[in-house]
Write an enzyme that holds these catalytic residues in place. Structure first.
Site, PDB file in Angstrom:
ATOM      1  N   SER A  42      31.937  20.413  13.851  1.00 58.36           N
ATOM      2  CA  SER A  42      33.314  20.936  13.886  1.00 58.36           C
ATOM      3  C   SER A  42      33.383  22.465  13.821  1.00 58.36           C
ATOM      4  CB  SER A  42      34.146  20.314  12.766  1.00 58.36           C
ATOM      5  OG  SER A  42      34.306  18.943  13.019  1.00 58.36           O
ATOM      6  N   LYS A  62      37.386   9.991   4.101  1.00 58.00           N
ATOM      7  CA  LYS A  62      38.594   9.803   4.912  1.00 58.00           C
ATOM      8  C   LYS A  62      39.690   9.036   4.169  1.00 58.00           C
ATOM      9  CE  LYS A  62      36.558  10.144   9.508  1.00 58.00           C
ATOM     10  NZ  LYS A  62      36.533   9.559  10.854  1.00 58.00           N
ATOM     11  N   ASN A 102      41.652  12.083   8.947  1.00 55.26           N
ATOM     12  CA  ASN A 102      40.584  13.063   9.210  1.00 55.26           C
ATOM     13  C   ASN A 102      41.136  14.479   9.402  1.00 55.26           C
ATOM     14  OD1 ASN A 102      41.763  12.878  11.707  1.00 55.26           O
ATOM     15  ND2 ASN A 102      39.871  12.601  12.847  1.00 55.26           N
ATOM     16  N   ASP A 110      41.272  10.126  15.470  1.00 56.60           N
ATOM     17  CA  ASP A 110      40.136   9.472  16.146  1.00 56.60           C
ATOM     18  C   ASP A 110      40.592   8.688  17.384  1.00 56.60           C
ATOM     19  OD1 ASP A 110      38.173  10.437  14.451  1.00 56.60           O
ATOM     20  OD2 ASP A 110      38.353   8.754  13.064  1.00 56.60           O
ATOM     21  N   GLY A 116      34.102  -1.870  12.989  1.00 60.95           N
ATOM     22  CA  GLY A 116      34.071  -0.985  11.825  1.00 60.95           C
ATOM     23  C   GLY A 116      35.232  -0.003  11.851  1.00 60.95           C
ATOM     24  N   GLY A 117      35.055   1.114  11.150  1.00 68.31           N
ATOM     25  CA  GLY A 117      36.128   2.105  11.019  1.00 68.31           C
ATOM     26  C   GLY A 117      36.545   2.703  12.353  1.00 68.31           C
ATOM     27  N   ASN A 170      32.129  -8.859  17.273  1.00 71.06           N
ATOM     28  CA  ASN A 170      31.422  -8.234  16.147  1.00 71.06           C
ATOM     29  C   ASN A 170      30.426  -9.198  15.520  1.00 71.06           C
ATOM     30  OD1 ASN A 170      31.158  -5.798  14.635  1.00 71.06           O
ATOM     31  ND2 ASN A 170      31.940  -6.897  12.867  1.00 71.06           N
ATOM     32  N   ARG A 171      29.319  -8.617  15.038  1.00 74.13           N
ATOM     33  CA  ARG A 171      28.288  -9.410  14.370  1.00 74.13           C
ATOM     34  C   ARG A 171      28.892 -10.181  13.194  1.00 74.13           C
ATOM     35  NH1 ARG A 171      23.534  -5.925  11.775  1.00 74.13           N
ATOM     36  NH2 ARG A 171      25.367  -5.112  10.715  1.00 74.13           N
ATOM     37  N   LEU A 185      32.016 -11.792  12.179  1.00 68.30           N
ATOM     38  CA  LEU A 185      33.273 -12.193  12.835  1.00 68.30           C
ATOM     39  C   LEU A 185      34.497 -11.911  11.954  1.00 68.30           C
ATOM     40  CD1 LEU A 185      34.449 -13.494  15.386  1.00 68.30           C
ATOM     41  CD2 LEU A 185      34.178 -15.733  14.289  1.00 68.30           C
TER      42      LEU A 185
HETATM   43  P1  ATR Z   1      31.960   3.306  12.110  1.00 65.83           P
HETATM   44  O1  ATR Z   1      32.804   3.974  11.062  1.00 65.83           O
HETATM   45  O2  ATR Z   1      31.182   4.290  12.972  1.00 65.83           O
HETATM   46  O3  ATR Z   1      32.720   2.320  12.929  1.00 65.83           O
HETATM   47  P2  ATR Z   1      30.857   1.146  10.540  1.00 65.83           P
HETATM   48  O4  ATR Z   1      32.218   0.965   9.962  1.00 65.83           O
HETATM   49  O5  ATR Z   1      29.673   1.134   9.631  1.00 65.83           O
HETATM   50  O6  ATR Z   1      30.785   2.534  11.323  1.00 65.83           O
HETATM   51  O7  ATR Z   1      30.658   0.065  11.713  1.00 65.83           O
HETATM   52  C1  ATR Z   1      29.442  -0.138  12.352  1.00 65.83           C
HETATM   53  C2  ATR Z   1      29.599  -1.246  13.420  1.00 65.83           C
HETATM   54  O8  ATR Z   1      28.329  -1.444  14.055  1.00 65.83           O
HETATM   55  C3  ATR Z   1      30.009  -2.611  12.828  1.00 65.83           C
HETATM   56  O9  ATR Z   1      30.828  -3.276  13.764  1.00 65.83           O
HETATM   57  C4  ATR Z   1      28.661  -3.299  12.683  1.00 65.83           C
HETATM   58  O10 ATR Z   1      28.724  -4.709  12.661  1.00 65.83           O
HETATM   59  P3  ATR Z   1      28.997  -5.495  11.264  1.00 65.83           P
HETATM   60  O11 ATR Z   1      30.456  -5.368  10.996  1.00 65.83           O
HETATM   61  O12 ATR Z   1      28.575  -6.889  11.526  1.00 65.83           O
HETATM   62  O13 ATR Z   1      28.141  -4.795  10.227  1.00 65.83           O
HETATM   63  C5  ATR Z   1      27.980  -2.844  13.945  1.00 65.83           C
HETATM   64  N1  ATR Z   1      26.512  -2.994  13.871  1.00 65.83           N
HETATM   65  C6  ATR Z   1      25.652  -2.240  13.154  1.00 65.83           C
HETATM   66  N2  ATR Z   1      24.386  -2.690  13.331  1.00 65.83           N
HETATM   67  C7  ATR Z   1      24.457  -3.749  14.192  1.00 65.83           C
HETATM   68  C8  ATR Z   1      23.500  -4.652  14.780  1.00 65.83           C
HETATM   69  N3  ATR Z   1      22.196  -4.546  14.513  1.00 65.83           N
HETATM   70  N4  ATR Z   1      23.955  -5.624  15.612  1.00 65.83           N
HETATM   71  C9  ATR Z   1      25.262  -5.746  15.893  1.00 65.83           C
HETATM   72  N5  ATR Z   1      26.224  -4.923  15.377  1.00 65.83           N
HETATM   73  C10 ATR Z   1      25.824  -3.943  14.541  1.00 65.83           C
END
Ligand code: ATR
Length: 281
Positions: free
Chosen positions: A20, A69, A90, A105, A133-134, A155-156, A158
């Site tokens: 930034s 945040k 942010n 964002d 995620g976020g 998402n991994r 669900l």
């Molecule tokens: P951000 O703020 O950048 O979104 P985060 O909130 O930590 O970071 O989110 C990371 C994302 O990457 C999540 O959707 C995570 O899946 P989970 O919710 O199941 O943890 C996904 N992610 C990270 N490693 C992964 C992997 N090996 N396979 C599939 N998804 C993954």
């Protein structure tokens, strides 16, 4: 009487990696403005006191990054609708003596696509978002705001995708990770918001063979700039947009609030940031 120097900081823990200062210092120079934008490392146990004393410390605003945040959101007296919806902020600034919070964002994500793939949202039917995620929350909110009827979130875990549906309603369709290819043929946008593909992380494995010709593919990962997903999409002749622009565009609204000028995201800025990241040409 001369105006006091406007000071802004980016707050995080750690903060050394933040790009930034490069972005805002460049814009200050381009516009011939006096101002100072610095990094501020604030540990978790000090963040509330720091934010409450922001004006006293001489700052007219701040950017806030991981892990603060939520604290930025909580310590603000007023919030934009977007910040209110997302519960995290942010960008902070003062207006009529009150601390305001915004979350830029989603704006940065959309503006990056507007610049990199004009017309990408012409037919806002189905988007496929990988990750919940976020970053995904801000992006899903942004896509619904652009009128997407189905935002499919794979998402991994669900349950996190299901939580997005609970928050944003029936336009969000949760999908299990194993079924992540299922809606690809009908999608006009594919977004990777997971950390897969990031430097030192495993690659994202995604089979694009069922993609429609008009699919736009974007990745929020920007180090490396060209992820395997983007390379494979480009090799198929699909339009791709890298993640660096999201970082640059999300900075625009803050600069305008603090310094009263709307700055532009240019190739010169992009090259400067790439160089700072050690990726310059
Ligand atoms: P951000 O703020 O950048 O979104 P985060 O909130 O930590 O970071 O989110 C990371 C994302 O990457 C999540 O959707 C995570 O899946 P989970 O919710 O199941 O943890 C996904 N992610 C990270 N490693 C992964 C992997 N090996 N396979 C599939 N998804 C993954």
């Amino acid at each position: 009487m001369t105006e006091p120097l406007k000071r802004v900081c980016v707050i995080g823990w750690p903060i050394g990696h933040s790009r930034s200062p490069v972005i805002h210092t460049h814009w200050l120079e381009v516009h011939g403005l006096e101002g100072l934008y610095s990094r501020m490392a604030v540990p978790e146990h000090e963040i509330d006191a720091f934010l409450q004393g922001l004006e006293r410390h001489g700052y007219c605003g701040a950017n806030v990054t991981i892990p603060h945040k939520e604290a930025a959101y909580k310590n603000a007296a007023r919030r934009t609708g977007t910040a209110q919806t997302l519960g995290v902020a942010n960008t902070l600034w003062f207006e009529d003596g009150e601390l305001w919070a915004d979350n830029t964002d989603g704006y940065g994500f959309l503006a990056n696509l507007d610049a990199g793939a004009p017309g990408w949202d012409q037919n806002p039917e189905t988007a496929l978002v990988l990750g919940a995620g976020g970053a995904s929350r801000a992006i899903v909110h942004g896509l619904i705001g652009r009128g997407y009827k189905s935002v499919c979130v794979a998402n991994r875990s669900l349950d996190k995708a299901e939580a997005l549906r609970e928050q944003f309603g029936e336009n969000v369709l949760p999908i299990s990770w194993d079924a992540r290819h299922s809606v690809l043929p009908s999608a006009s946008l594919l977004v990777n918001t997971t950390s897969l593909g990031m430097k030192d992380q495993p690659d994202l494995e995604f089979d694009l063979s069922e993609a429609s010709d008009g699919l736009v593919v974007t990745d929020i990962v920007y180090a490396p700039l060209r992820t395997r997903l983007l390379d494979e999409a480009a090799a198929k002749g699909l339009r791709t947009v890298d993640g660096l622009g999201m970082l640059l565009h999300q900075a625009v609204p803050g600069f305008e609030r603090w310094f009263g000028v709307r700055p532009e995201v240019t190739d010169t800025l992009r090259q400067l940031v790439l160089k700072d990241m050690g990726l310059g040409t």
